[in-house]
Design a protein around this motif. Structure first.
Motif, PDB file in Angstrom:
ATOM      1  N   VAL A 208       3.805  -4.443   1.629  1.00  0.00           N
ATOM      2  CA  VAL A 208       4.213  -3.037   1.645  1.00  0.00           C
ATOM      3  C   VAL A 208       5.324  -2.844   2.663  1.00  0.00           C
ATOM      4  N   PHE A 209       6.356  -2.089   2.257  1.00  0.00           N
ATOM      5  CA  PHE A 209       7.473  -1.800   3.162  1.00  0.00           C
ATOM      6  C   PHE A 209       7.966  -0.375   2.950  1.00  0.00           C
ATOM      7  N   GLY A 210       8.766   0.075   3.906  1.00  0.00           N
ATOM      8  CA  GLY A 210       9.414   1.383   3.836  1.00  0.00           C
ATOM      9  C   GLY A 210      10.886   1.230   4.143  1.00  0.00           C
ATOM     10  N   ALA A 211      11.453   2.248   4.772  1.00  0.00           N
ATOM     11  CA  ALA A 211      12.881   2.239   5.066  1.00  0.00           C
ATOM     12  C   ALA A 211      13.229   1.260   6.190  1.00  0.00           C
ATOM     13  N   GLY A 212      12.366   1.135   7.182  1.00  0.00           N
ATOM     14  CA  GLY A 212      12.656   0.259   8.313  1.00  0.00           C
ATOM     15  C   GLY A 212      11.604   0.382   9.389  1.00  0.00           C
ATOM     16  N   ALA A 213      11.919  -0.131  10.556  1.00  0.00           N
ATOM     17  CA  ALA A 213      10.958  -0.215  11.656  1.00  0.00           C
ATOM     18  C   ALA A 213      10.570   1.128  12.241  1.00  0.00           C
ATOM     19  N   GLU A 214      11.280   2.198  11.893  1.00  0.00           N
ATOM     20  CA  GLU A 214      10.888   3.520  12.391  1.00  0.00           C
ATOM     21  C   GLU A 214      10.288   4.394  11.292  1.00  0.00           C
ATOM     22  N   ASP A 215      10.074   3.820  10.123  1.00  0.00           N
ATOM     23  CA  ASP A 215       9.527   4.567   8.993  1.00  0.00           C
ATOM     24  C   ASP A 215       8.007   4.437   8.981  1.00  0.00           C
ATOM     25  N   PRO A 216       7.278   5.552   9.122  1.00  0.00           N
ATOM     26  CA  PRO A 216       5.816   5.481   9.163  1.00  0.00           C
ATOM     27  C   PRO A 216       5.160   5.316   7.794  1.00  0.00           C
ATOM     28  N   GLN A 217       5.913   5.420   6.717  1.00  0.00           N
ATOM     29  CA  GLN A 217       5.305   5.434   5.384  1.00  0.00           C
ATOM     30  C   GLN A 217       4.563   4.144   5.032  1.00  0.00           C
ATOM     31  N   ALA A 218       5.128   2.994   5.357  1.00  0.00           N
ATOM     32  CA  ALA A 218       4.461   1.729   5.041  1.00  0.00           C
ATOM     33  C   ALA A 218       3.172   1.579   5.846  1.00  0.00           C
ATOM     34  N   VAL A 219       3.230   1.910   7.128  1.00  0.00           N
ATOM     35  CA  VAL A 219       2.044   1.812   7.981  1.00  0.00           C
ATOM     36  C   VAL A 219       0.948   2.736   7.449  1.00  0.00           C
ATOM     37  N   GLN A 220       1.312   3.964   7.102  1.00  0.00           N
ATOM     38  CA  GLN A 220       0.322   4.906   6.575  1.00  0.00           C
ATOM     39  C   GLN A 220      -0.251   4.420   5.243  1.00  0.00           C
ATOM     40  N   ALA A 221       0.604   3.871   4.388  1.00  0.00           N
ATOM     41  CA  ALA A 221       0.139   3.351   3.098  1.00  0.00           C
ATOM     42  C   ALA A 221      -0.877   2.231   3.319  1.00  0.00           C
ATOM     43  N   LEU A 222      -0.575   1.311   4.218  1.00  0.00           N
ATOM     44  CA  LEU A 222      -1.486   0.203   4.502  1.00  0.00           C
ATOM     45  C   LEU A 222      -2.806   0.702   5.082  1.00  0.00           C
ATOM     46  N   ARG A 223      -2.742   1.672   5.966  1.00  0.00           N
ATOM     47  CA  ARG A 223      -3.971   2.220   6.551  1.00  0.00           C
ATOM     48  C   ARG A 223      -4.800   2.939   5.492  1.00  0.00           C
ATOM     49  N   SER A 224      -4.146   3.651   4.587  1.00  0.00           N
ATOM     50  CA  SER A 224      -4.876   4.318   3.495  1.00  0.00           C
ATOM     51  C   SER A 224      -5.532   3.293   2.580  1.00  0.00           C
ATOM     52  N   LEU A 225      -4.823   2.210   2.299  1.00  0.00           N
ATOM     53  CA  LEU A 225      -5.407   1.154   1.475  1.00  0.00           C
ATOM     54  C   LEU A 225      -6.636   0.554   2.155  1.00  0.00           C
ATOM     55  N   MET A 226      -6.536   0.274   3.445  1.00  0.00           N
ATOM     56  CA  MET A 226      -7.685  -0.275   4.178  1.00  0.00           C
ATOM     57  C   MET A 226      -8.838   0.716   4.197  1.00  0.00           C
ATOM     58  N   ASP A 227      -8.534   2.001   4.381  1.00  0.00           N
ATOM     59  CA  ASP A 227      -9.582   3.025   4.378  1.00  0.00           C
ATOM     60  C   ASP A 227     -10.292   3.102   3.028  1.00  0.00           C
ATOM     61  N   SER A 228      -9.591   2.738   1.961  1.00  0.00           N
ATOM     62  CA  SER A 228     -10.198   2.754   0.628  1.00  0.00           C
ATOM     63  C   SER A 228     -11.108   1.543   0.404  1.00  0.00           C
ATOM     64  N   GLY A 229     -11.026   0.569   1.304  1.00  0.00           N
ATOM     65  CA  GLY A 229     -11.811  -0.656   1.168  1.00  0.00           C
ATOM     66  C   GLY A 229     -10.979  -1.878   0.820  1.00  0.00           C
ATOM     67  N   TYR A 230      -9.675  -1.692   0.634  1.00  0.00           N
ATOM     68  CA  TYR A 230      -8.807  -2.822   0.296  1.00  0.00           C
ATOM     69  C   TYR A 230      -8.898  -3.865   1.407  1.00  0.00           C
ATOM     70  N   PRO A 231      -9.124  -5.118   1.071  1.00  0.00           N
ATOM     71  CA  PRO A 231      -9.274  -6.152   2.097  1.00  0.00           C
ATOM     72  C   PRO A 231      -7.955  -6.430   2.838  1.00  0.00           C
ATOM     73  N   ALA A 232      -8.033  -6.501   4.140  1.00  0.00           N
ATOM     74  CA  ALA A 232      -6.846  -6.752   4.962  1.00  0.00           C
ATOM     75  C   ALA A 232      -6.185  -8.075   4.608  1.00  0.00           C
ATOM     76  N   ASN A 233      -6.975  -9.069   4.182  1.00  0.00           N
ATOM     77  CA  ASN A 233      -6.385 -10.376   3.867  1.00  0.00           C
ATOM     78  C   ASN A 233      -5.558 -10.351   2.582  1.00  0.00           C
ATOM     79  N   LYS A 234      -5.590  -9.252   1.847  1.00  0.00           N
ATOM     80  CA  LYS A 234      -4.759  -9.102   0.646  1.00  0.00           C
ATOM     81  C   LYS A 234      -3.545  -8.206   0.916  1.00  0.00           C
ATOM     82  N   LEU A 235      -3.351  -7.829   2.179  1.00  0.00           N
ATOM     83  CA  LEU A 235      -2.268  -6.925   2.551  1.00  0.00           C
ATOM     84  C   LEU A 235      -1.338  -7.573   3.561  1.00  0.00           C
ATOM     85  N   LYS A 236      -0.043  -7.317   3.389  1.00  0.00           N
ATOM     86  CA  LYS A 236       0.976  -7.758   4.351  1.00  0.00           C
ATOM     87  C   LYS A 236       1.932  -6.588   4.571  1.00  0.00           C
TER      88      LYS A 236
END
Length: 191
Positions: free
Chosen positions: A143-171
């Protein structure tokens, strides 16, 4: 009466201007500047960039257990996972950003669609290989966004983890589109 309001208005405008300027120079939500001592001299790191929040410098690790990758790893992921149907490269930006250009092979899944309050999130998780809460067949994702100051990718990854998505399947590709283009790598037209 108006004469009495002018000084008060000036104070309010000054306070608001100071608050606005304090936000725009922040490094992160909890750090306005960074100072340290080097060889007996004080050194300060400041930031002149987009308003923080929302455009704060993002951490290198999006969440515990999620690895961070660079451009060569993204290319390997495209070859090993995306081209074989085992993974997806996710551009978490809004469709307008995606349409202007994205990393070749990426699909657009805006961060907001992964939030728990989206009534269609389960349908989206199903499209990512999750079956009735079973994540064993879930796609590997970068998962990526615009760049190192874009919170969208971080939020997307956290939402996926909150849903139960395994961290080992996420980068997390922290550099995003900005790092990709800064290195002279080609973009694809978002569809």
């Amino acid at each position: 009466m108006i004469k009495g309001l002018i000084p008060a208005l000036c104070c309010v405008v000054t306070v608001l201007a100071q608050a606005a300027s304090a936000q725009s120079g922040r490094i992160s939500e909890d750090r306005a500047t960074f100072a340290f001592s080097l060889n007996g001299r004080s050194v300060e790191i400041t930031r002149d960039g987009a308003d923080c929040p929302p455009s704060c410098v993002q951490p290198m690790q999006a969440a515990p257990g999620i690895g961070t990758v660079g451009e060569l790893e993204v290319m390997d992921f495209l070859e090993i996972f995306v081209s074989t149907g085992k993974g997806l490269l996710i551009d978490a930006r809004l469709p307008e950003g995606f349409a202007r250009g994205t990393v070749p092979g990426a699909v657009n899944v805006p961060e907001a669609t992964l939030r728990p309050d989206n009534p269609y999130r389960d349908d989206l998780l199903n499209a990512l290989g999750v079956r009735s809460g079973d994540f064993s067949g879930a796609f590997d994702l970068v998962v990526f966004g615009a760049g190192a100051e874009d919170p969208q990718a971080v939020q997307a990854l956290r939402s996926l983890m909150d849903s139960g998505y395994p961290a080992n399947k996420l980068k997390y590709y922290r550099g995003g589109v900005l790092a990709w283009t800064t290195l002279g790598l080609s973009l694809a037209s978002g569809q």
